[in-house]
Design a protein around this motif. Structure first.
Motif, mmCIF file in Angstrom:
data_model
loop_
_atom_site.group_PDB
_atom_site.id
_atom_site.type_symbol
_atom_site.label_atom_id
_atom_site.label_comp_id
_atom_site.label_asym_id
_atom_site.label_seq_id
_atom_site.Cartn_x
_atom_site.Cartn_y
_atom_site.Cartn_z
ATOM 1 N N GLU A 40 -35.644 -24.246 94.708
ATOM 2 C CA GLU A 40 -35.399 -25.152 93.588
ATOM 3 C C GLU A 40 -33.933 -25.557 93.618
ATOM 4 O O GLU A 40 -33.079 -24.817 94.118
ATOM 5 N N GLU A 41 -33.654 -26.717 93.049
ATOM 6 C CA GLU A 41 -32.320 -27.308 93.201
ATOM 7 C C GLU A 41 -31.196 -26.422 92.676
ATOM 8 O O GLU A 41 -30.198 -26.189 93.369
ATOM 9 N N THR A 86 -34.395 -15.398 89.823
ATOM 10 C CA THR A 86 -34.824 -15.541 91.218
ATOM 11 C C THR A 86 -35.481 -14.270 91.768
ATOM 12 O O THR A 86 -35.993 -14.285 92.887
ATOM 13 N N ARG A 94 -43.943 -31.380 94.948
ATOM 14 C CA ARG A 94 -43.265 -30.076 94.994
ATOM 15 C C ARG A 94 -42.995 -29.655 96.429
ATOM 16 O O ARG A 94 -41.918 -29.151 96.759
ATOM 17 N N LEU A 126 -40.017 -31.573 97.763
ATOM 18 C CA LEU A 126 -38.762 -31.060 97.210
ATOM 19 C C LEU A 126 -38.376 -29.742 97.872
ATOM 20 O O LEU A 126 -37.203 -29.499 98.177
ATOM 21 N N GLU A 127 -39.370 -28.886 98.101
ATOM 22 C CA GLU A 127 -39.087 -27.603 98.753
ATOM 23 C C GLU A 127 -38.599 -27.805 100.182
ATOM 24 O O GLU A 127 -37.727 -27.066 100.650
ATOM 25 N N GLU A 179 -34.953 -28.632 99.959
ATOM 26 C CA GLU A 179 -34.120 -27.452 99.668
ATOM 27 C C GLU A 179 -33.998 -26.552 100.902
ATOM 28 O O GLU A 179 -32.940 -25.957 101.135
#
Length: 334
Positions: free
Chosen positions: A203-204, A22, A288, A291-292, A295
């Motif tokens: 990210e998950e 990260t 993407r 998904l972001e 999160e």
């Protein structure tokens, strides 16, 4: 020393953790620069033996000593220390038992490895003890030597055990120097002068590790800090286009017309091929982005301050590190 109005007024020890990959060390380095900006003196500490600090600042490997490695924006100095457990143990033996010379002989036969094998928490006591000593240290004038200390700590999965030194040595020593030393360390890391920050990506897996880590911190009675969302990419397309792509409502024929109008193709079969490839790229970008967003919502539920750091197109060189430090300052994290 400059006056500050930040989210972390009163915090002197900034512990930085995160899932591997990260950018934990990079964020710790940028945070140290941001905290030092304006005339302060900050110590950046690493404890994992990876020489990550030297790599980020493009320096030779660091010895076991505090040395100046960077000048912060608007003045201020960043010092660094790569803690070596053997050297820390020698200091410990000299401090509490007056046997540094004998201790050096013991290290030659692997006493540190032996001690930390039978008592794994002892290594953590050594390195966190050195860090907390730097936090408490005062000069001859009675003032703190460092305005802040930033600790590039182990990854999220090990952070509570690493910091919760009192529990780790409970079975090793209930009285005596080791117990007293652990209590001193605990007095720093569990106080309002400390904040444990998490570095994550959108990210998950890293987000879930961050949320789990925050829960474990609270259970252990350790002070949670902020969440640094690293490598954030801005969307290059309007929301209407992303929504249409996500719902498969985006028409490649519109792209064909657009490419022709821009003079990039003649509108023939080549334009169709390009438009189909671009349509798939847009759809992937839309997925993407969605998904972001999910999160981000999950991180909002943690109810901790959040800071977004940009993805640097050219990678993290020294100028990029200063760019991240400025972003941290602008958002009030330092």
């Amino acid at each position: 020393m400059r006056a500050r109005d930040t989210d972390w007024d009163g915090v002197r020890l900034h512990v930085v953790t995160g899932k591997g990959g990260t950018g934990k060390t990079t964020v710790a380095a940028a945070l140290a620069l941001a905290l030092a900006a304006g005339g302060d003196k900050v110590l950046l500490v690493e404890v994992e033996g990876r020489q990550g600090i030297s790599q980020v600042f493009d320096l030779p490997p660091l010895p076991y000593e505090e040395r100046k490695i960077a000048v912060a924006p608007d003045g201020g100095d960043v010092y660094a220390l790569a803690i070596d457990p053997e050297e820390a143990m020698l200091e410990y033996l000299e401090m509490f038992y007056g046997m540094r010379r004998a201790g050096r002989a013991l290290t030659k036969i692997g006493i540190v490895d032996f001690a930390t094998t039978i008592a794994p928490g002892f290594r953590d006591v050594l390195v966190t003890g050195k860090t907390s000593e730097a936090v408490r240290r005062r000069g001859k004038d009675g003032r703190r030597v460092y305005d802040a200390v930033v600790l590039d700590a182990p990854p999220t999965g090990r952070i509570v055990r690493f910091l919760n030194v009192t529990n780790e040595v409970a079975g090793l020593a209930r009285v005596g120097p080791i117990k007293n030393h652990a209590d001193l360390v605990n007095g720093v890391v569990s106080s309002p002068e400390t904040a444990v920050h998490f570095v994550t990506l959108l990210e998950e897996m890293p987000v879930q590790e961050t949320l789990d880590g925050l829960g474990e911190l609270r259970t252990a009675g350790l002070p949670p800090g902020g969440i640094f969302i690293n490598m954030v990419r801005e969307s290059l397309l309007p929301d209407s286009v992303l929504e249409a792509a996500a719902e498969s409502r985006f028409d490649p024929a519109e792209l064909v017309l657009g490419l022709k109008a821009a003079g990039l193709t003649d509108g023939g079969s080549a334009a169709v091929t390009v438009a189909e490839a671009l349509t798939e790229e847009i759809a992937e970008h839309a997925r993407r982005t969605e998904l972001e967003r999910d999160e981000r919502l999950a991180l909002e539920g943690a109810a901790r301050p959040r800071y977004e750091l940009p993805l640097l197109a050219d990678g993290v060189d020294l100028s990029g590190l200063y760019e991240l430090a400025e972003s941290i300052r602008t958002q009030g994290a330092a």
